[in-house]
Design a protein around this motif. Structure first.
Motif, short mmCIF file in Angstrom:
data_model
loop_
_atom_site.label_atom_id
_atom_site.label_comp_id
_atom_site.label_asym_id
_atom_site.label_seq_id
_atom_site.Cartn_x
_atom_site.Cartn_y
_atom_site.Cartn_z
N GLU A 114 0.88 -1.23 0.11
CA GLU A 114 0.05 -0.09 -0.05
C GLU A 114 0.89 1.08 -0.21
OE1 GLU A 114 -3.33 0.35 2.58
OE2 GLU A 114 -4.24 -0.99 1.21
N GLN A 115 2.13 1.02 0.59
CA GLN A 115 2.91 2.38 0.61
C GLN A 115 4.37 1.84 0.55
OE1 GLN A 115 2.32 5.57 3.89
NE2 GLN A 115 4.01 4.71 4.49
N ARG A 116 5.20 2.29 -0.09
CA ARG A 116 6.65 1.92 -0.49
C ARG A 116 7.45 2.07 0.81
NH1 ARG A 116 7.75 -0.23 -5.13
NH2 ARG A 116 10.16 0.71 -4.95
N GLU A 117 7.54 3.55 1.12
CA GLU A 117 8.36 3.88 2.18
C GLU A 117 7.91 4.91 3.10
OE1 GLU A 117 12.24 5.11 1.20
OE2 GLU A 117 13.05 4.14 3.10
N PRO A 118 7.61 4.59 4.44
CA PRO A 118 7.97 3.24 5.16
C PRO A 118 6.83 2.33 4.71
CG PRO A 118 7.04 4.90 6.72
CD PRO A 118 7.22 5.88 5.35
N ILE A 119 7.26 1.21 4.62
CA ILE A 119 6.52 0.15 3.97
C ILE A 119 5.00 -0.21 4.75
CG2 ILE A 119 7.52 -1.99 5.44
CD1 ILE A 119 7.06 -2.28 1.88
N ARG A 120 4.00 -0.38 3.81
CA ARG A 120 2.78 -0.51 4.58
C ARG A 120 2.21 -1.61 3.58
NH1 ARG A 120 -1.01 3.93 5.48
NH2 ARG A 120 -3.03 2.92 5.16
N LEU A 121 1.90 -2.89 4.38
CA LEU A 121 1.36 -4.08 3.57
C LEU A 121 0.02 -4.16 3.78
CD1 LEU A 121 4.49 -6.20 3.85
CD2 LEU A 121 3.98 -5.02 1.95
N ARG A 122 -0.71 -4.87 3.26
CA ARG A 122 -2.13 -5.19 3.38
C ARG A 122 -2.04 -6.79 2.89
NH1 ARG A 122 -7.33 -3.10 4.05
NH2 ARG A 122 -6.59 -1.05 3.70
N CYS A 123 -2.73 -7.57 3.90
CA CYS A 123 -2.76 -9.04 3.83
C CYS A 123 -3.73 -9.35 2.71
CB CYS A 123 -3.08 -9.91 5.30
SG CYS A 123 -3.42 -11.52 4.84
N TYR A 124 -3.45 -9.92 1.90
CA TYR A 124 -4.51 -10.33 0.59
C TYR A 124 -5.54 -11.07 1.27
CZ TYR A 124 -5.84 -13.00 -3.62
OH TYR A 124 -6.38 -13.25 -4.71
N PHE A 125 -5.56 -11.93 2.26
CA PHE A 125 -6.72 -12.78 2.79
C PHE A 125 -7.53 -11.98 3.88
CE2 PHE A 125 -2.95 -15.68 1.58
CZ PHE A 125 -3.57 -16.37 0.56
N CYS A 126 -6.92 -11.34 4.68
CA CYS A 126 -7.67 -10.78 5.80
C CYS A 126 -7.76 -9.29 5.78
CB CYS A 126 -7.43 -11.35 6.89
SG CYS A 126 -6.07 -10.82 7.78
N GLY A 127 -6.99 -8.61 4.95
CA GLY A 127 -7.06 -7.12 4.99
C GLY A 127 -5.92 -6.49 6.01
N HIS A 128 -5.48 -7.46 7.03
CA HIS A 128 -4.93 -7.02 8.03
C HIS A 128 -3.64 -6.08 7.47
CE1 HIS A 128 -3.31 -7.10 12.35
NE2 HIS A 128 -2.12 -7.16 11.70
N ILE A 129 -3.23 -4.77 8.09
CA ILE A 129 -2.28 -4.02 7.73
C ILE A 129 -1.00 -4.49 8.63
CG2 ILE A 129 -1.43 -1.29 7.62
CD1 ILE A 129 -3.50 -1.80 5.64
N ILE A 130 0.09 -4.26 7.87
CA ILE A 130 1.52 -4.87 8.52
C ILE A 130 2.43 -3.38 8.29
CG2 ILE A 130 3.42 -6.21 8.38
CD1 ILE A 130 1.75 -8.42 8.74
N GLU A 131 3.09 -2.99 9.13
CA GLU A 131 3.90 -1.70 8.93
C GLU A 131 5.10 -1.99 9.27
OE1 GLU A 131 1.65 1.22 11.63
OE2 GLU A 131 0.86 1.79 9.64
N ARG A 132 6.18 -1.05 9.01
CA ARG A 132 7.70 -1.41 9.09
C ARG A 132 8.00 -2.13 10.33
NH1 ARG A 132 11.47 3.29 6.82
NH2 ARG A 132 10.67 4.22 8.85
N GLU A 133 7.39 -1.59 11.76
CA GLU A 133 7.76 -1.90 12.71
C GLU A 133 7.52 -3.57 12.93
OE1 GLU A 133 9.66 -0.35 15.24
OE2 GLU A 133 10.06 0.65 13.57
N ASP A 134 6.39 -3.80 12.39
CA ASP A 134 5.78 -5.25 12.49
C ASP A 134 6.81 -6.12 11.44
OD1 ASP A 134 3.54 -4.10 13.80
OD2 ASP A 134 2.75 -3.78 12.09
N VAL A 135 7.23 -5.65 10.47
CA VAL A 135 7.82 -6.18 9.55
C VAL A 135 9.50 -6.36 10.18
CG1 VAL A 135 9.40 -6.08 7.32
CG2 VAL A 135 6.88 -5.34 7.47
N LEU A 136 9.85 -5.47 10.98
CA LEU A 136 11.11 -5.62 11.52
C LEU A 136 11.25 -6.64 12.80
CD1 LEU A 136 12.48 -1.83 11.72
CD2 LEU A 136 13.55 -3.63 10.58
N LYS A 137 10.11 -6.71 13.33
CA LYS A 137 10.01 -7.95 14.39
C LYS A 137 10.27 -9.30 13.89
CE LYS A 137 7.06 -5.10 17.31
NZ LYS A 137 5.63 -4.86 17.16
N GLN A 138 9.75 -9.45 12.65
CA GLN A 138 9.84 -10.86 11.98
C GLN A 138 11.29 -11.17 11.56
OE1 GLN A 138 6.68 -12.03 9.44
NE2 GLN A 138 5.21 -10.56 10.42
N PHE A 139 12.24 -9.97 11.54
CA PHE A 139 13.45 -10.40 10.74
C PHE A 139 14.38 -10.80 11.84
CE2 PHE A 139 12.55 -7.57 7.06
CZ PHE A 139 11.86 -8.46 6.53
#
Ligand SMILES: [Zn+2]
Length: 139
Positions: A114-139
């Motif tokens: 949804e947004q490149r920088e900072p990254i914002r992602l929307r789950c294709y299945f449930c519509g849940h939004i994931i932001e950069r902080e959430d992404v970083l927690k997974q790395f």
């Protein structure tokens, strides 16, 4: 050498690469240095280390303008920009515990950007939004 990293994110890039300095690799990191194109940037230089495609994909999520320069004998032999696709597949998982991608079904997680920088992602299945902080927690 990874150049044009989003300022302040060099340490996250090292974390993605699993580099903590304890294996004896020669690593140089520069943070918040002046950049002609984007005011400020971070840079990471690592000796004798090739990046796996999966690592490059992760770097693209937090530093979409990063360039990867391969230097051999003091010459830049290749220069490549990371690529952030519009659909992210299988790199990160959805935070929503009731999402179908977290069920026992073998469903590959998918996100639209949804947004490149900072990254914002929307789950294709449930519509849940994931932001950069959430992404970083997974790395
Ligand atoms: Zn989901």
């Amino acid at each position: 050498m990874i150049d044009h990293i989003t300022p302040g994110f060099a340490l996250d890039v090292l974390k993605i690469l699993g580099i903590n300095g304890k294996d004896g690799e020669v690593v140089t990191a520069a943070m918040n240095v002046e950049s002609r194109s984007y005011k400020r940037k971070d840079i990471v230089k690592i000796q004798n280390r090739e990046l796996k495609p999966s690592e490059v994909d992760r770097i693209a999520l937090i530093a979409p303008r990063a360039t990867i320069n391969i230097i051999r004998n003091y010459d830049v032999t290749s220069k490549e920009k990371v690529e952030l696709p519009s659909l992210i597949r299988g790199i990160i998982t959805c935070d929503n515990p009731s999402c179908v991608s977290n069920s026992r079904e073998p469903v590959e997680p998918q996100f639209t950007v949804e947004q490149r920088e900072p990254i914002r992602l929307r789950c294709y299945f449930c519509g849940h939004i994931i932001e950069r902080e959430d992404v970083l927690k997974q790395f």
